[in-house]
Write a protein that holds these residues in place. Structure first.
Motif, PDB file in Angstrom:
ATOM      1  N   ALA A 144     -10.728  -3.913  -2.868  1.00 13.58           N
ATOM      2  CA  ALA A 144      -8.958  -2.302  -2.599  1.00 13.58           C
ATOM      3  C   ALA A 144      -7.834  -2.714  -3.471  1.00 13.58           C
ATOM      4  O   ALA A 144      -7.601  -2.175  -3.667  1.00 13.58           O
ATOM      5  CB  ALA A 144      -9.447  -2.059  -1.215  1.00 13.58           C
ATOM      6  N   THR A 194      -8.838  -2.914  -7.340  1.00 15.11           N
ATOM      7  CA  THR A 194      -8.841  -1.752  -7.733  1.00 15.11           C
ATOM      8  C   THR A 194      -7.073  -0.752  -7.584  1.00 15.11           C
ATOM      9  O   THR A 194      -7.096  -0.209  -8.673  1.00 15.11           O
ATOM     10  CB  THR A 194     -10.021  -0.910  -6.855  1.00 15.11           C
ATOM     11  OG1 THR A 194     -10.971  -1.377  -7.002  1.00 15.11           O
ATOM     12  CG2 THR A 194     -10.067   1.249  -7.887  1.00 15.11           C
ATOM     13  N   ALA A 195      -7.283  -1.195  -6.946  1.00 20.91           N
ATOM     14  CA  ALA A 195      -6.063  -0.403  -7.081  1.00 20.91           C
ATOM     15  C   ALA A 195      -3.782  -0.559  -7.379  1.00 20.91           C
ATOM     16  O   ALA A 195      -3.749  -0.437  -8.310  1.00 20.91           O
ATOM     17  CB  ALA A 195      -5.025  -0.270  -5.281  1.00 20.91           C
ATOM     18  N   TRP A 246       0.692  -1.475  -0.291  1.00 16.75           N
ATOM     19  CA  TRP A 246      -0.162   0.312  -0.229  1.00 16.75           C
ATOM     20  C   TRP A 246       0.727   1.496   0.194  1.00 16.75           C
ATOM     21  O   TRP A 246       1.547   1.492   0.993  1.00 16.75           O
ATOM     22  CB  TRP A 246      -1.439  -0.096   1.625  1.00 16.75           C
ATOM     23  CG  TRP A 246      -2.044  -1.006   1.221  1.00 16.75           C
ATOM     24  CD1 TRP A 246      -2.367  -1.939   2.108  1.00 16.75           C
ATOM     25  CD2 TRP A 246      -3.036  -0.757   0.106  1.00 16.75           C
ATOM     26  NE1 TRP A 246      -3.209  -2.188   1.329  1.00 16.75           N
ATOM     27  CE2 TRP A 246      -3.814  -1.844   0.439  1.00 16.75           C
ATOM     28  CE3 TRP A 246      -3.381  -0.253  -0.853  1.00 16.75           C
ATOM     29  CZ2 TRP A 246      -5.255  -2.237  -0.111  1.00 16.75           C
ATOM     30  CZ3 TRP A 246      -4.809  -0.283  -1.653  1.00 16.75           C
ATOM     31  CH2 TRP A 246      -5.463  -1.106  -1.023  1.00 16.75           C
ATOM     32  N   THR A 294      -5.557   3.623  -0.950  1.00 18.37           N
ATOM     33  CA  THR A 294      -6.780   3.521  -2.395  1.00 18.37           C
ATOM     34  C   THR A 294      -5.402   3.585  -4.121  1.00 18.37           C
ATOM     35  O   THR A 294      -5.657   3.475  -4.138  1.00 18.37           O
ATOM     36  CB  THR A 294      -6.579   4.950  -2.254  1.00 18.37           C
ATOM     37  OG1 THR A 294      -5.555   6.063  -1.703  1.00 18.37           O
ATOM     38  CG2 THR A 294      -8.184   5.436  -1.624  1.00 18.37           C
TER      39      THR A 294
END
Length: 145
Positions: free
Chosen positions: A117, A120-121, A76, A82
């Protein structure tokens, strides 16, 4: 070793030290290949009537690979979760390799992601301007050193 992701890509490189650099990399492509081999063998065993225990052994290996990929290769970039992608892991140094390469979304193709998530990321990272060229997706980000 993986030429795209490695900090010292081959024994021809001046930085190469056999003791430190050989067999030190875990990367998305290798994890996906191993995951798919276990998936294929589990499917083969199922169709050929193998004992359920033999099939379950390979399903467990798939889960272990997915979990290890998530633990060591998922990165991340922000606290809000995100922005992120799959990178590589230097096994000797026990540290991530932060290069942005075309492999940043490979585990999605194999169904190895553990959350929407992440999907998408990883896709957002793969389709970011630094990863695109006039010919498609770059092997390495144009912003990588």
């Amino acid at each position: 070793d993986d030429l795209v992701l490695s900090e010292c890509p081959s024994h021809y490189s001046p930085c190469w030290n056999e003791k430190c650099d050989a067999y030190t990399l875990a990367s998305p492509d290798l994890m996906v290949f191993l995951f798919r081999e276990h998936a294929a063998y589990a499917l083969f065993l199922t169709h050929w009537g193998a004992e359920e225990e033999a099939v379950e052994k390979h399903v467990r290996k798939m889960e272990e690979l997915r979990d290890a990929t998530d633990k060591y290769l998922w990165q991340w970039e922000d606290a809000a979760h995100t922005v992120g992608w799959y990178g590589a892991w230097n096994v000797s140094a026990m540290s991530p390799i932060r290069n942005r390469t075309y492999q940043m979304a490979w585990p999605l193709w194999a169904g190895m992601q553990t959350s929407p998530a992440q999907s998408t990321a990883a896709l957002t990272a793969l389709l970011a301007p630094d990863m695109l060229s006039a010919y498609g997706i770059r092997s390495t980000s144009r912003d990588d050193p």
